[in-house]
Design a protein around this motif. Structure first.
Motif, PDB file in Angstrom:
ATOM      1  N   TYR A 170       0.862  -1.200   0.000  1.00  0.00           N
ATOM      2  CA  TYR A 170       0.000   0.000   0.000  1.00  0.00           C
ATOM      3  C   TYR A 170       0.890   1.240   0.000  1.00  0.00           C
ATOM      4  CZ  TYR A 170      -3.923  -3.039   0.892  1.00  0.00           C
ATOM      5  OH  TYR A 170      -4.868  -4.015   0.760  1.00  0.00           O
ATOM      6  N   HIS A 187      -4.420   3.981   2.300  1.00  0.00           N
ATOM      7  CA  HIS A 187      -5.726   4.045   1.619  1.00  0.00           C
ATOM      8  C   HIS A 187      -5.979   2.661   1.018  1.00  0.00           C
ATOM      9  CE1 HIS A 187      -5.261   8.690   0.867  1.00  0.00           C
ATOM     10  NE2 HIS A 187      -4.970   8.329   2.107  1.00  0.00           N
ATOM     11  N   GLY A 236      -5.155   5.058  -6.352  1.00  0.00           N
ATOM     12  CA  GLY A 236      -3.949   5.656  -6.926  1.00  0.00           C
ATOM     13  C   GLY A 236      -3.823   7.100  -6.439  1.00  0.00           C
TER      14      GLY A 236
END
Ligand SMILES: NC(=O)C1=CN([C@@H]2O[C@H](COP(=O)(O)OP(=O)(O)OC[C@H]3O[C@@H](n4cnc5c(N)ncnc54)[C@H](O)[C@@H]3O)[C@@H](O)[C@H]2O)C=CC1
Length: 381
Positions: A170, A187, A236
């Motif tokens: 991550y 996230h 992203g």
């Protein structure tokens, strides 16, 4: 061969099973392919630095020389079992030497890292959890037990104590975009069949401890202050946000465009933070993209790519792209073909699955036969 390898390894060392996920799945091929790839490319300088990095990174599994030796024995036993026609004492000696060199390189790098008192991994306590209104993405704020420095765009492998042997990467973000604070934000988007993402979305609460690897990837930064475009889809946004916050702090006058893409309007999970950034930095412009019709997502994606292809101004800008692998691949392809930006950086992509039915392991052990031309089958005149 892969099955033989694992049967041999877990048969001789049942205690090593704990290091692997309950369902081996993709892992099945990965370890063996990596081992074979590394030891058949050991003569390249890049392989040595790769092995050193791998050795340092493997400290987090708490494995010792004895464990490396067991893996080597199972690897060599598997190769011997599958190449009975060509196996000899000489081949065995050659494989043993080459595996030993790879192992020694990894162990030496790990020891150096330990001597320099760098942590093998970090225990990070979750201090806040924010699930978005769609239930698709969770933002977890964590406090690592020791200082944790990283560059924008880097990621950590994350492990949850309830999911043995599973580590997933991550991107790393500083909450509040303040680089001096010690917290680390993750996230996490729910992925289909993703046991770890489901656990992180639904069953990870304040006080939970997660393990973080040392930061990986090169990250991205630039000294050039020319106009910058960030293109981010889904989570992203995490690496794009890390890049964006560094850039607005270091170069407050830099012109920055952000294209941010999500599944629906409700899927912009960090909207309020982005709105704050936009109001503080007048040279930042955000473009929000989402499919208006959920039944026409492919059409939306094509329209997005077509829009980028037509943006001639991108040729005079630096561009950073992050998001799901297909998004990054398509976007980078579009930009390379149509826009040719001043520089183009993107989030690391997972390795492509080989198109051929042969895995790397199979190719090493049983190379495809050359296609001999049988002259008797060729008629002239
Ligand atoms: N959590 C993290 O820190 C990071 C995650 N990722 C990757 O993000 C993925 C998670 O994705 P989600 O957030 O669920 O994103 P998502 O699946 O919701 O996709 C976001 C948007 O991108 C659009 N999109 C996808 N492919 C496209 C294409 N080729 N052209 C134009 N638009 C396209 C989708 O239609 C959607 O609107 C994972 O695969 C992960 O590998 C990437 C960087 C960091």
């Amino acid at each position: 061969m892969v099955r033989y390898f694992y049967a041999h390894l877990f048969g001789s060392r049942p205690d090593l099973r704990r290091l692997f996920p309950a369902e081996l799945g993709e892992q099945h091929e990965r370890l063996l392919n990596a081992l074979l790839h590394v030891i058949t490319h050991l003569d390249r300088p890049a392989t040595v630095s790769y092995l050193q990095r791998l050795g340092r990174d493997h400290r987090r599994y708490g494995i010792a020389r004895r464990d490396y030796l067991s893996v080597g024995q199972s690897l060599i036993a598997s190769i011997a079992e599958h190449t009975p026609r060509t196996w000899s004492e000489d081949t065995e000696r050659a494989w043993t030497n080459v595996y030993g060199m790879a192992m020694d390189t990894m162990l030496a790098a790990a020891q150096q890292d330990k001597d320099a008192r760098r942590p093998a991994s970090w225990e990070a306590t979750v201090v806040s959890r924010r699930l978005d209104r769609t239930g698709h993405t969770v933002v977890l704020q964590t406090v690592p037990d020791q200082p944790y420095a990283f560059r924008p765009g880097q990621y950590a492998a994350v492990h949850h104590p309830e999911l043995r042997g599973v580590w997933r990467p991550y991107s790393l973000v500083r909450p509040g975009d303040d680089a001096t604070r010690g917290e680390v934000e993750l996230h996490v988007a729910r992925t289909p069949h993703g046991a770890l993402s489901a656990l992180l979305c639904d069953h990870t609460f304040t006080g939970q401890s997660l393990t973080l690897s040392s930061p990986g990837g090169d990250g991205w930064t630039t000294q050039d202050t020319g106009p910058l475009t960030l293109i981010a889809a889904g989570t992203g946004w995490a690496p794009a946000r890390a890049v964006l916050s560094e850039q607005v702090q270091r170069f407050p006058a830099r012109t920055i465009d952000l294209h941010i893409v999500a599944r629906s309007r409700d899927h912009f999970y960090d909207q309020s933070h982005l709105a704050q950034l936009e109001s503080r930095h007048h040279q930042l412009t955000c473009h929000w993209w989402w499919p208006r019709d959920p039944d026409r997502v492919r059409g939306f994606q094509r329209a997005f790519q077509d829009h980028l292809a037509g943006e001639r101004s991108l040729a005079a800008r630096h561009v950073y792209v992050a998001g799901p692998p297909a998004f990054v691949r398509d976007t980078v392809g579009t930009l390379e073909e149509h826009n040719r930006p001043l520089s183009l950086a993107h989030d690391p992509l997972p390795a492509e699955h080989p198109q051929t039915p042969l895995t790397h392991a199979e190719r090493v052990l049983d190379p495809p036969r050359p296609r001999w031309v049988n002259p008797s089958l060729h008629h002239t005149g």
